[in-house]
Write a protein that holds these residues in place. Structure first.
Motif, PDB file in Angstrom:
ATOM      1  N   ARG A   1       0.842  -1.098   0.053  1.00 23.06           N
ATOM      2  CA  ARG A   1      -0.094   0.059  -0.110  1.00 23.06           C
ATOM      3  C   ARG A   1       0.957   1.106  -0.010  1.00 23.06           C
ATOM      4  O   ARG A   1       1.870   1.330   0.519  1.00 23.06           O
ATOM      5  CB  ARG A   1      -0.901   0.046   1.331  1.00 23.06           C
ATOM      6  CG  ARG A   1      -1.736   1.291   1.311  1.00 23.06           C
ATOM      7  CD  ARG A   1      -2.697   1.062   2.374  1.00 23.06           C
ATOM      8  NE  ARG A   1      -3.492   2.307   2.864  1.00 23.06           N
ATOM      9  CZ  ARG A   1      -4.412   2.338   3.744  1.00 23.06           C
ATOM     10  NH1 ARG A   1      -4.878   1.298   4.277  1.00 23.06           N
ATOM     11  NH2 ARG A   1      -5.153   3.631   3.925  1.00 23.06           N
ATOM     12  N   ARG A   2       0.484   2.240  -0.629  1.00 21.94           N
ATOM     13  CA  ARG A   2       1.294   3.436  -0.816  1.00 21.94           C
ATOM     14  C   ARG A   2       0.670   4.410   0.213  1.00 21.94           C
ATOM     15  O   ARG A   2      -0.271   5.306  -0.124  1.00 21.94           O
ATOM     16  CB  ARG A   2       1.039   4.015  -2.106  1.00 21.94           C
ATOM     17  CG  ARG A   2       1.960   3.328  -3.346  1.00 21.94           C
ATOM     18  CD  ARG A   2       1.896   3.604  -4.505  1.00 21.94           C
ATOM     19  NE  ARG A   2       2.736   2.750  -5.515  1.00 21.94           N
ATOM     20  CZ  ARG A   2       2.875   2.838  -6.808  1.00 21.94           C
ATOM     21  NH1 ARG A   2       2.322   4.012  -7.462  1.00 21.94           N
ATOM     22  NH2 ARG A   2       3.520   2.191  -7.540  1.00 21.94           N
ATOM     23  N   TRP A   3       0.976   4.106   1.473  1.00 23.20           N
ATOM     24  CA  TRP A   3       0.326   4.979   2.520  1.00 23.20           C
ATOM     25  C   TRP A   3       0.497   6.513   2.650  1.00 23.20           C
ATOM     26  O   TRP A   3       1.678   6.727   1.997  1.00 23.20           O
ATOM     27  CB  TRP A   3       0.958   4.473   3.851  1.00 23.20           C
ATOM     28  CG  TRP A   3       0.620   2.939   4.274  1.00 23.20           C
ATOM     29  CD1 TRP A   3       1.484   1.902   3.885  1.00 23.20           C
ATOM     30  CD2 TRP A   3      -0.499   2.673   4.842  1.00 23.20           C
ATOM     31  NE1 TRP A   3       0.631   0.950   4.518  1.00 23.20           N
ATOM     32  CE2 TRP A   3      -0.431   1.172   5.245  1.00 23.20           C
ATOM     33  CE3 TRP A   3      -1.434   3.498   5.752  1.00 23.20           C
ATOM     34  CZ2 TRP A   3      -1.319   0.664   5.697  1.00 23.20           C
ATOM     35  CZ3 TRP A   3      -2.473   2.728   6.476  1.00 23.20           C
ATOM     36  CH2 TRP A   3      -2.320   1.210   6.509  1.00 23.20           C
ATOM     37  N   THR A   4      -0.147   7.392   3.035  1.00 21.39           N
ATOM     38  CA  THR A   4       0.136   8.541   3.192  1.00 21.39           C
ATOM     39  C   THR A   4       0.443   9.072   4.470  1.00 21.39           C
ATOM     40  O   THR A   4      -0.069   7.830   5.605  1.00 21.39           O
ATOM     41  CB  THR A   4      -1.040   9.672   2.727  1.00 21.39           C
ATOM     42  OG1 THR A   4      -2.058   9.301   3.694  1.00 21.39           O
ATOM     43  CG2 THR A   4      -1.535   9.375   1.269  1.00 21.39           C
TER      44      THR A   4
ATOM     45  N   TYR B   1       9.395   6.494   6.385  1.00 20.15           N
ATOM     46  CA  TYR B   1       9.257   5.999   4.973  1.00 20.15           C
ATOM     47  C   TYR B   1      10.387   5.098   4.636  1.00 20.15           C
ATOM     48  O   TYR B   1      10.210   4.290   4.058  1.00 20.15           O
ATOM     49  CB  TYR B   1       9.311   7.183   3.956  1.00 20.15           C
ATOM     50  CG  TYR B   1      10.574   8.040   3.751  1.00 20.15           C
ATOM     51  CD1 TYR B   1      11.546   7.366   2.818  1.00 20.15           C
ATOM     52  CD2 TYR B   1      11.090   8.932   4.708  1.00 20.15           C
ATOM     53  CE1 TYR B   1      13.025   8.067   2.873  1.00 20.15           C
ATOM     54  CE2 TYR B   1      12.478   9.408   4.459  1.00 20.15           C
ATOM     55  CZ  TYR B   1      13.091   9.218   3.780  1.00 20.15           C
ATOM     56  OH  TYR B   1      14.571   9.803   3.420  1.00 20.15           O
TER      57      TYR B   1
ATOM     58  N   GLY C   1       4.922  -2.753  -4.369  1.00 13.94           N
ATOM     59  CA  GLY C   1       4.371  -1.114  -4.194  1.00 13.94           C
ATOM     60  C   GLY C   1       5.340  -0.329  -4.632  1.00 13.94           C
ATOM     61  O   GLY C   1       5.259   0.830  -4.873  1.00 13.94           O
TER      62      GLY C   1
ATOM     63  N   SER D   1       7.074   1.715  -7.977  1.00 15.14           N
ATOM     64  CA  SER D   1       6.458   2.335  -9.013  1.00 15.14           C
ATOM     65  C   SER D   1       6.891   1.764 -10.197  1.00 15.14           C
ATOM     66  O   SER D   1       5.998   1.908 -11.399  1.00 15.14           O
ATOM     67  CB  SER D   1       6.699   3.815  -9.206  1.00 15.14           C
ATOM     68  OG  SER D   1       8.036   4.043  -9.279  1.00 15.14           O
TER      69      SER D   1
END
Length: 277
Positions: free
Chosen positions: A188-191, A219, A248, A250
């Motif tokens: 998951r690309r968490w914020t 991070y 996850g 890119s």
């Protein structure tokens, strides 16, 4: 059916190495268990919590956990998916030689670690994968296996290569909530706002506390968890682009560059080095 699957990888007078996989059925605290030898445990997949009295430790791939002989503990799995670890029984005589005074209890006749865990560096993570893959595939003879295992122990407890967390109980629990959130979905690309919401604090406060407790930005901690999972899975993937995307990253170049920066080799180079391809 037992929730554990244990595979013996190395068993000599010097050291014992096992691969331990737990399916994670026990979501809440297990019955009390007891260590029958002094062990170093390296989680490489999934996450669990070890409870020793009132002291709780989140166990994941950035840590080594210490199990003292005859020490009682309980295990829980707040995140689904279970876990897998490389477990090493190490004679106390060897630990006396390898472990700095800062990590041991100076009182008593026998060797005792004075903390539950240390944070390991990227090199130690790579050694965990290399040792496990080599032994499981029969590529390492006994002497090589013993040497790799001893090197891993030395690195995992080294004054320059391992780090102990220093924090109040409240700050540690906050950091642990963030770790569990990250571990629940590595791809998951968490914020920052999402993780902070899971932890129940503001993004600014979480960033500050995590850095202070773990000695690394949030991070980067997540990146190391993803890369450790890649080390685990390299033997199962021919398509490394797909592996990177599923974790996850890119792109393949993003995955390859991050892997090389951490471990000194690209994923493909590590595959060849470890004899996985």
């Amino acid at each position: 059916m037992s929730q554990f699957a244990v595979r013996k990888l190395l068993d000599t007078d010097l050291i014992k190495v096992r691969d331990v996989v737990c399916n994670g059925e026990c979501r809440h605290r297990s019955d009390e268990e007891c260590s029958h030898a002094t062990s170093l445990v390296f989680p490489y997949r999934g996450v669990f919590i070890r409870h020793v009295g009132r002291d709780d430790t989140v166990a994941e791939a950035n840590q080594v956990l210490f199990f003292n002989c005859d020490q009682g503990y309980q295990i829980s799995h707040p995140v689904e998916g279970g876990d897998a670890c490389l477990s090493m029984d190490v004679p106390e005589a060897m630990l006396d030689e390898l472990v700095p005074q800062a990590h041991r209890n100076p009182r008593g006749a026998r060797f005792v670690f004075n903390k539950q865990r240390l944070r390991i560096d990227a090199r130690a993570q790579a050694l965990v994968a290399l040792l496990r893959h080599s032994l499981m595939r029969g590529r390492a003879e006994t002497l090589e296996g013993e040497t790799l295992a001893m090197t891993l122990v030395r690195r995992a407890v080294g004054e320059r290569t391992a780090r102990a967390a220093t924090a109040s109980a409240g700050r540690q629990k906050l950091v642990d909530r963030a770790k569990l959130a990250l571990s629940s979905d590595l791809a998951r690309r968490w914020t920052l706002a999402e993780i902070a919401a899971e932890a129940g604090v503001s993004p600014v406060y979480l960033t500050q506390v995590f850095q202070q407790v773990e000695g690394t930005p949030l991070y980067r901690y997540q990146l190391r968890l993803r890369l450790a999972r890649a080390l685990d899975l390299l033997g199962s993937y021919d398509d490394l682009t797909r592996l990177g995307l599923e974790l996850g990253f890119s792109s393949h170049s993003h995955f390859s560059a991050a892997f090389r920066q951490a471990y000194g080799r690209t994923p493909a180079e590590f595959q060849r080095f470890a004899g996985l391809r």
